[in-house]
Design an enzyme around this catalytic site. Structure first.
Site, PDB file in Angstrom:
ATOM      1  N   ARG A  23      97.521  64.685  59.936  1.00  0.00           N
ATOM      2  CA  ARG A  23      98.633  65.233  60.709  1.00  0.00           C
ATOM      3  C   ARG A  23      99.916  65.034  59.925  1.00  0.00           C
ATOM      4  O   ARG A  23     100.209  63.934  59.469  1.00  0.00           O
ATOM      5  CB  ARG A  23      98.690  64.475  62.042  1.00  0.00           C
ATOM      6  N   THR A  83     105.952  67.659  61.353  1.00  0.00           N
ATOM      7  CA  THR A  83     105.727  68.899  62.123  1.00  0.00           C
ATOM      8  C   THR A  83     104.612  68.744  63.155  1.00  0.00           C
ATOM      9  O   THR A  83     104.454  69.593  64.028  1.00  0.00           O
ATOM     10  CB  THR A  83     105.324  70.039  61.173  1.00  0.00           C
ATOM     11  N   ASP A 142      98.910  53.557  65.957  1.00  0.00           N
ATOM     12  CA  ASP A 142      98.175  54.417  65.026  1.00  0.00           C
ATOM     13  C   ASP A 142      96.760  53.851  64.864  1.00  0.00           C
ATOM     14  O   ASP A 142      96.561  52.779  64.272  1.00  0.00           O
ATOM     15  CB  ASP A 142      98.896  54.457  63.671  1.00  0.00           C
ATOM     16  N   ASP A 194      95.557  53.131  61.245  1.00  0.00           N
ATOM     17  CA  ASP A 194      96.196  51.934  60.664  1.00  0.00           C
ATOM     18  C   ASP A 194      95.623  50.668  61.287  1.00  0.00           C
ATOM     19  O   ASP A 194      95.399  49.672  60.605  1.00  0.00           O
ATOM     20  CB  ASP A 194      97.712  51.962  60.914  1.00  0.00           C
TER      21      ASP A 194
HETATM   22  N1  URA Z   1      97.205  59.227  66.514  1.00  0.00           N
HETATM   23  C1  URA Z   1      97.179  57.891  66.688  1.00  0.00           C
HETATM   24  O1  URA Z   1      96.509  57.171  65.938  1.00  0.00           O
HETATM   25  N2  URA Z   1      97.893  57.372  67.717  1.00  0.00           N
HETATM   26  C2  URA Z   1      98.621  58.112  68.557  1.00  0.00           C
HETATM   27  O2  URA Z   1      99.227  57.577  69.483  1.00  0.00           O
HETATM   28  C3  URA Z   1      98.632  59.527  68.353  1.00  0.00           C
HETATM   29  C4  URA Z   1      97.918  60.056  67.327  1.00  0.00           C
END
Ligand code: URA
Length: 212
Positions: A103, A107, A202, A205
């Site tokens: 992603r 954007t 995330d 992560d």
């Molecule tokens: N991707 C993620 O890892 N966490 C989010 O909150 C949104 C997309």
């Protein structure tokens, strides 16, 4: 599109620990694996099986085995990889494909950077693994890809979703696509940078460490 949100105390407790910002990576990975196995139990409820005979030490009886072609599990790289083991644990007979999607954080557009799947996916049941359904872009991209390959049915297993992402999926997916979303929790909203609130941060992560 069918949405199944699983309400179960084991799932709520594991999800709570997963959300906790102080949960370390090794524990986060273990919890993700356990959660996926629990979600998979519901996600595989309508798995196609074929009747077979089986001989027990006592008598002959009837049972079932996976129907051919066997299902495919499709983790979306990178975070979906953290869900693969939990799924394979309960469905070791499945084949595994890989789809890399990233992603653009500015954007929020999704682009795919890698694809490795069995040649023929016609009439397969595919289980897509992606922990966070945020804008829905990744699942829409994966589903269009699979629809072009003529899969029979898609079951997406996610840990958390934002209502906006579910709505986007609902609009984007063709009504004739057999698509089910199995999810541990539907959160409040997306924030201005596309994160699920309250979410868990995330997922990639937290599973594998931050990439700069
Ligand atoms: N991707 C993620 O890892 N966490 C989010 O909150 C949104 C997309």
């Amino acid at each position: 599109m069918k949405v199944i949100e699983i309400n179960h105390p084991l799932i709520h407790a594991k999800l709570t620990e997963l959300r906790d910002a102080s949960t370390p990576s090794h524990r986060f990975r273990k919890l993700t694996e356990e959660l996926v196995s629990l979600l998979a139990y519901e996600a595989t409820r309508d798995l196609a099986v074929t009747p077979i005979a089986v001989v027990t030490p006592v008598a002959k009886t009837n049972g079932v085995k996976f129907a051919e072609p066997v299902p495919m599990i499709l983790p979306i790289l990178r975070a979906g990889l953290g869900m693969l083991e939990g799924m394979l644990k309960i469905m070791p007979q499945a084949e595994v494909g890989f789809l890399g999607a990233i992603r653009d954080e500015a954007t929020l557009q999704i682009s795919t950077y890698a694809e490795r799947m069995p040649e023929n996916l016609k009439d397969r049941h595919v289980f897509v693994l992606d922990p966070m359904l945020a804008t829905g872009g990744t699942l829409i991209t994966a589903s269009l890809n699979l629809k072009n390959k003529k899969v029979k049915k898609i079951t997406a297993i996610c840990l958390l979703a934002a209502p906006e992402g579910i709505e986007n999926l609902n609009i984007a997916l063709a009504p004739d696509l057999d698509f089910t979303l199995v999810i541990a929790g539907i959160d409040e909203k997306l924030n201005e940078v596309g994160y699920i609130v309250p979410g868990l941060g995330d997922a990639g992560d937290r599973l594998f460490g931050k990439v700069d």
